[in-house]
Write a protein that holds these residues in place. Structure first.
Motif, PDB file in Angstrom:
ATOM      1  N   SER A 140       1.079   4.211  -2.820  1.00 60.26           N
ATOM      2  CA  SER A 140       0.878   5.624  -2.475  1.00 60.26           C
ATOM      3  C   SER A 140       1.993   6.503  -3.031  1.00 60.26           C
ATOM      4  O   SER A 140       1.800   7.701  -3.232  1.00 60.26           O
ATOM      5  CB  SER A 140       0.768   5.801  -0.953  1.00 60.26           C
ATOM      6  OG  SER A 140       2.039   5.694  -0.342  1.00 60.26           O
ATOM      7  N   LEU A 141       3.138   5.902  -3.279  1.00 61.19           N
ATOM      8  CA  LEU A 141       4.273   6.627  -3.878  1.00 61.19           C
ATOM      9  C   LEU A 141       4.278   6.516  -5.403  1.00 61.19           C
ATOM     10  O   LEU A 141       5.182   7.021  -6.063  1.00 61.19           O
ATOM     11  CB  LEU A 141       5.603   6.059  -3.357  1.00 61.19           C
ATOM     12  CG  LEU A 141       5.850   6.104  -1.856  1.00 61.19           C
ATOM     13  CD1 LEU A 141       7.142   5.366  -1.526  1.00 61.19           C
ATOM     14  CD2 LEU A 141       5.914   7.533  -1.370  1.00 61.19           C
ATOM     15  N   GLN A 142       3.279   5.818  -5.940  1.00 57.68           N
ATOM     16  CA  GLN A 142       3.197   5.518  -7.373  1.00 57.68           C
ATOM     17  C   GLN A 142       4.401   4.686  -7.830  1.00 57.68           C
ATOM     18  O   GLN A 142       5.004   4.936  -8.870  1.00 57.68           O
ATOM     19  CB  GLN A 142       3.050   6.793  -8.199  1.00 57.68           C
ATOM     20  CG  GLN A 142       1.761   7.531  -7.879  1.00 57.68           C
ATOM     21  CD  GLN A 142       1.596   8.802  -8.673  1.00 57.68           C
ATOM     22  OE1 GLN A 142       2.564   9.378  -9.174  1.00 57.68           O
ATOM     23  NE2 GLN A 142       0.365   9.255  -8.808  1.00 57.68           N
ATOM     24  N   ALA A 144       7.379  11.198   2.151  1.00 57.77           N
ATOM     25  CA  ALA A 144       6.169  10.543   2.659  1.00 57.77           C
ATOM     26  C   ALA A 144       6.277  10.210   4.150  1.00 57.77           C
ATOM     27  O   ALA A 144       5.277  10.268   4.872  1.00 57.77           O
ATOM     28  CB  ALA A 144       5.903   9.264   1.862  1.00 57.77           C
ATOM     29  N   ILE A 149       0.839  -1.202   0.000  1.00 55.07           N
ATOM     30  CA  ILE A 149       0.000   0.000   0.000  1.00 55.07           C
ATOM     31  C   ILE A 149       0.875   1.254   0.000  1.00 55.07           C
ATOM     32  O   ILE A 149       0.593   2.223  -0.705  1.00 55.07           O
ATOM     33  CB  ILE A 149      -0.958  -0.025   1.215  1.00 55.07           C
ATOM     34  CG1 ILE A 149      -1.944  -1.181   1.052  1.00 55.07           C
ATOM     35  CG2 ILE A 149      -1.679   1.299   1.378  1.00 55.07           C
ATOM     36  CD1 ILE A 149      -2.785  -1.471   2.276  1.00 55.07           C
ATOM     37  N   PHE A 150       1.956   1.204   0.789  1.00 54.57           N
ATOM     38  CA  PHE A 150       2.869   2.349   0.833  1.00 54.57           C
ATOM     39  C   PHE A 150       3.496   2.588  -0.532  1.00 54.57           C
ATOM     40  O   PHE A 150       3.567   3.726  -1.004  1.00 54.57           O
ATOM     41  CB  PHE A 150       3.951   2.115   1.901  1.00 54.57           C
ATOM     42  CG  PHE A 150       4.904   3.262   2.051  1.00 54.57           C
ATOM     43  CD1 PHE A 150       4.489   4.469   2.588  1.00 54.57           C
ATOM     44  CD2 PHE A 150       6.224   3.140   1.652  1.00 54.57           C
ATOM     45  CE1 PHE A 150       5.362   5.541   2.729  1.00 54.57           C
ATOM     46  CE2 PHE A 150       7.110   4.194   1.791  1.00 54.57           C
ATOM     47  CZ  PHE A 150       6.681   5.398   2.327  1.00 54.57           C
TER      48      PHE A 150
END
Length: 152
Positions: free
Chosen positions: A34-36, A63, A30-31
């Motif tokens: 979130s950073l693409q 982040a 997921i992390f």
């Protein structure tokens, strides 16, 4: 930050990132999204199979609210330690082998790390028991067994 960096010198930045994500109860996949970034990329870094690059380092630091350059400094320290380890193995711990085993090349020009498969195979095909033991001492029994068993 300096004292923390001194304690972490030589540790792969991925291990530090993994610890940080665990402390914050963040899942890698997921992390990463979130950073693409691809989750596989982050997993490879946290397992130490891949190095940290500058662009990803900046994204992660932003982040997580970590000081800019932190992971890249860890990456450089890790690479320095790896290089020192390689040089130490090569220059202080060379196996004692008869030059006749490598009649077709200069022993001084052998890259003991990159050419270890060919070196191990040659010694086990043409070397005596003492030379075989020397190769096992140099590379370790596990590496020698793995390389010789892959050949079969």
């Amino acid at each position: 930050m300096k004292s923390e960096l001194n304690q972490l010198k030589g540790i792969h930045p991925g291990l530090v990132l993994e610890r940080e994500l665990n402390k914050r109860h963040l899942r890698k996949g997921i992390f990463a999204l979130s950073l693409q970034e691809y989750p596989q990329t982050l997993t490879a870094i946290t397992k130490g199979k891949r190095g940290m690059n500058t662009a990803l380092s900046l994204k992660i630091e932003r982040a997580l609210g970590i000081e800019e350059g932190y992971f890249m400094i860890l990456q450089v320290y890790y690479e320095i330690e790896e290089e020192k380890r390689k040089q130490n193995i090569i220059w202080t711990n060379l196996p004692q082998l008869r030059p006749v085993l490598f009649w077709d090349t200069k022993m001084a020009s052998l890259d003991w790390e990159k050419q270890k498969k060919a070196i191990i195979e040659r010694v086990f095909e043409r070397g005596n028991d003492i030379e075989k033991k020397e190769i096992i001492r140099f590379y370790g029994a596990k590496i020698v067994d793995n390389l010789l068993n892959k050949r079969l």
